[in-house]
Enzyme design. Structure first.
Site, PDB file in Angstrom:
ATOM      1  N   ASN A 144       0.850  -1.085   0.119  1.00 24.15           N
ATOM      2  CA  ASN A 144      -0.050  -0.067  -0.003  1.00 24.15           C
ATOM      3  C   ASN A 144       0.903   1.145   0.005  1.00 24.15           C
ATOM      4  O   ASN A 144       0.445   2.309   0.363  1.00 24.15           O
ATOM      5  CB  ASN A 144      -0.910  -0.075   1.389  1.00 24.15           C
ATOM      6  CG  ASN A 144      -2.037  -1.041   1.211  1.00 24.15           C
ATOM      7  OD1 ASN A 144      -2.694  -1.507   0.227  1.00 24.15           O
ATOM      8  ND2 ASN A 144      -2.313  -1.623   2.121  1.00 24.15           N
ATOM      9  N   HIS A 164     -14.670  -1.489   5.289  1.00 25.12           N
ATOM     10  CA  HIS A 164     -13.620  -2.096   6.079  1.00 25.12           C
ATOM     11  C   HIS A 164     -14.193  -2.866   7.081  1.00 25.12           C
ATOM     12  O   HIS A 164     -15.067  -2.364   7.902  1.00 25.12           O
ATOM     13  CB  HIS A 164     -12.689  -1.272   6.506  1.00 25.12           C
ATOM     14  CG  HIS A 164     -11.713  -0.569   5.607  1.00 25.12           C
ATOM     15  ND1 HIS A 164     -11.716   0.724   5.148  1.00 25.12           N
ATOM     16  CD2 HIS A 164     -10.710  -1.328   4.857  1.00 25.12           C
ATOM     17  CE1 HIS A 164     -10.646   0.890   4.454  1.00 25.12           C
ATOM     18  NE2 HIS A 164     -10.045  -0.240   4.044  1.00 25.12           N
ATOM     19  N   GLU A 183     -16.448   4.158   2.588  1.00 27.20           N
ATOM     20  CA  GLU A 183     -15.168   4.536   2.017  1.00 27.20           C
ATOM     21  C   GLU A 183     -15.403   5.383   0.963  1.00 27.20           C
ATOM     22  O   GLU A 183     -15.889   5.342   0.265  1.00 27.20           O
ATOM     23  CB  GLU A 183     -14.201   2.956   1.893  1.00 27.20           C
ATOM     24  CG  GLU A 183     -14.237   2.111   2.880  1.00 27.20           C
ATOM     25  CD  GLU A 183     -13.507   0.812   2.516  1.00 27.20           C
ATOM     26  OE1 GLU A 183     -12.449   1.077   1.584  1.00 27.20           O
ATOM     27  OE2 GLU A 183     -13.747  -0.217   2.989  1.00 27.20           O
ATOM     28  N   SER A 239     -11.220  -0.722  -0.559  1.00 22.23           N
ATOM     29  CA  SER A 239      -9.724  -1.262  -0.470  1.00 22.23           C
ATOM     30  C   SER A 239      -9.528  -2.478  -1.550  1.00 22.23           C
ATOM     31  O   SER A 239      -8.415  -2.877  -1.670  1.00 22.23           O
ATOM     32  CB  SER A 239      -9.508  -1.814   0.897  1.00 22.23           C
ATOM     33  OG  SER A 239     -10.542  -2.542   1.544  1.00 22.23           O
ATOM     34  N   ASP A 266     -14.491   6.984   5.110  1.00 27.63           N
ATOM     35  CA  ASP A 266     -13.178   6.413   5.490  1.00 27.63           C
ATOM     36  C   ASP A 266     -12.313   6.502   4.218  1.00 27.63           C
ATOM     37  O   ASP A 266     -12.576   5.974   3.409  1.00 27.63           O
ATOM     38  CB  ASP A 266     -13.417   4.808   5.793  1.00 27.63           C
ATOM     39  CG  ASP A 266     -12.020   3.925   6.157  1.00 27.63           C
ATOM     40  OD1 ASP A 266     -10.782   4.857   5.954  1.00 27.63           O
ATOM     41  OD2 ASP A 266     -11.980   3.116   6.714  1.00 27.63           O
ATOM     42  N   HIS A 313      -7.494   4.629   1.795  1.00 27.17           N
ATOM     43  CA  HIS A 313      -6.897   4.260   0.423  1.00 27.17           C
ATOM     44  C   HIS A 313      -6.923   5.612  -0.605  1.00 27.17           C
ATOM     45  O   HIS A 313      -6.516   5.488  -1.552  1.00 27.17           O
ATOM     46  CB  HIS A 313      -7.483   3.192  -0.235  1.00 27.17           C
ATOM     47  CG  HIS A 313      -7.195   1.950   0.815  1.00 27.17           C
ATOM     48  ND1 HIS A 313      -5.923   1.233   0.412  1.00 27.17           N
ATOM     49  CD2 HIS A 313      -8.019   1.445   1.449  1.00 27.17           C
ATOM     50  CE1 HIS A 313      -6.428   0.174   1.389  1.00 27.17           C
ATOM     51  NE2 HIS A 313      -7.223   0.090   2.011  1.00 27.17           N
ATOM     52  N   LYS A 353      -0.481   3.759   4.743  1.00 34.44           N
ATOM     53  CA  LYS A 353      -0.607   3.530   3.448  1.00 34.44           C
ATOM     54  C   LYS A 353       0.318   4.331   2.685  1.00 34.44           C
ATOM     55  O   LYS A 353       1.397   4.379   2.542  1.00 34.44           O
ATOM     56  CB  LYS A 353      -1.634   3.103   3.112  1.00 34.44           C
ATOM     57  CG  LYS A 353      -2.651   2.126   3.812  1.00 34.44           C
ATOM     58  CD  LYS A 353      -4.066   1.860   3.493  1.00 34.44           C
ATOM     59  CE  LYS A 353      -4.723   0.749   3.847  1.00 34.44           C
ATOM     60  NZ  LYS A 353      -4.664   0.867   5.541  1.00 34.44           N
TER      61      LYS A 353
END
Length: 389
Positions: free
Chosen positions: A56, A143, A187, A191, A217, A220, A251
């Protein structure tokens, strides 16, 4: 803990219970192995002959030796602090944390609160928001840390079909009137699939329903997406509609820990209610200093972000992925086959680890390609997907 008999010895019934427990554990391990889902910690794969497409490290900051050298040059016996020795609420050493939080708040324009990891952030924040009068409505593919937070909250939660905002609206209308507060969770960059949430659709759903909070979230997305790599929420121009935005340092920012961007009242509430913050020893102050260094560095890495987009386009041409993102899945649909294909790619010199149940739903087992701006475009020239299928 099992009790003992009066002389300290276990009773026959206790021995039977221990045997049954261990037998069940062994059966579980055998079943995982039979289904291709038995995991193991992989061996070190830092050899230069292996190209890592599972990391990541999206901006390549983890490989930036000059930045590390610059950071190390500024350390001495006084400022090298490898432990906090206490939770955030008890620690004597606060300067490194507050400096990082102030910088985050300066850039995002709202208060920031640090956590030890993305997992700690999501479990602590989500569970603290819960209660009998709170309804959570979360994207189906959020997640695992968010799901754990939902379960810890004790609240009712519903999950809308992935990126299906009509289904989100249906669930809110169906169950929302029974509750005083609704929390919508998604998110920004997913992910395992690498696709994007529609922040404007989520913000519109929040606006249609009073007493609703929006929680995004950005694990990423931070470092990769939006102006200065500040994430998809900033790119949407709707940051004022997002009540809690979670980012991670582990990440693209090549460090450890996580942070939440939120209002001052929510920040104070979390300091008093987020159990993962209250009851965990804080990250080392040294880690917070490194996070500040990488965060500041990432703000100016637009050329690396552009290169990452070009890598994503090249990878998409090779894999035929539906998404053009720094994360691209190649759905296999079978755990054992995913493991076998991963091994074949390793023979080509590419580390692409298999993703299996329960990380992804059964039938969607996959190879997950994850790109880094440290890789030249030519890195992908020898990636021959057709040869492994």
């Amino acid at each position: 803990m099992l009790g003992n008999g009066g002389n300290g010895a276990r009773t026959p019934c206790q021995y039977i219970t221990i045997y049954q427990t261990m037998h069940n554990i062994e059966n579980t391990l055998h079943a995982l192995a039979d289904n291709g889902n038995l995991r193991a910690i992989p061996a070190d794969s830092t050899a230069s002959s292996v190209i890592d497409l599972s990391s990541n490290d999206y901006l390549g900051l983890a490989e930036d030796r000059s930045l590390r050298a610059e950071f190390l040059a500024g350390l001495n016996a006084d400022n090298f602090q490898p432990t906090s020795s206490a939770s955030r609420l008890l620690s004597s050493r606060q300067t490194s944390y507050t400096r990082l939080e102030y910088r985050l708040a300066e850039v995002y324009g709202r208060p920031a609160l640090l956590f030890n990891s993305g997992y700690h952030a999501n479990t602590g924040l989500v569970s603290a928001l819960g209660g009998r009068r709170t309804l959570f409505v979360a994207d189906k593919l959020v997640h695992a840390s968010i799901i754990d937070g939902l379960q810890l909250s004790g609240s009712r939660f519903e999950r809308f079909r992935h990126n299906d905002y009509a289904h989100l609206e249906h669930l809110i209308k169906k169950y929302g009137p029974e509750y005083e507060r609704i929390v919508i969770i998604s998110e920004s960059v997913f992910s395992m699939d690498g696709d994007y949430a529609d922040i404007s659709a989520l913000a519109a759903a929040k606006k249609r329903h009073p007493d609703t909070l929006l929680y995004i979230d950005e694990a990423h997305g931070i470092g990769v997406c939006g102006p200065q790599g500040l994430g998809c929420v900033e790119a949407s121009g709707l940051s004022g509609e997002v009540d809690i935005m979670v980012g991670t340092f582990g990440k693209a920012l090549a460090s450890s820990g996580a942070f939440a961007i939120l209002s001052e009242s929510l920040r104070q509430f979390m300091i008093n209610r987020a159990r993962s913050l209250i009851f965990s020893t804080s990250l080392p102050p040294l880690c917070a200093e490194w996070s500040l260094t990488t965060f500041n560095k990432a703000l100016s890495m637009d050329s690396e972000r552009l290169h990452l987009q070009n890598l994503a386009s090249r990878l998409q041409q090779i894999t035929g992925s539906k998404v053009c993102s720094h994360i691209q899945p190649l759905i296999v649909g079978d755990a054992q086959r995913a493991v076998a294909l991963s091994a074949k790619l390793l023979d080509q010199g590419y580390k692409v680890l298999p993703i299996r149940t329960p990380t992804v739903p059964p039938g969607t087992e996959r190879l997950r390609f994850s790109l880094s701006a440290a890789l030249p475009l030519s890195t992908l020239d020898n990636l021959k997907i057709s040869q492994v299928f």
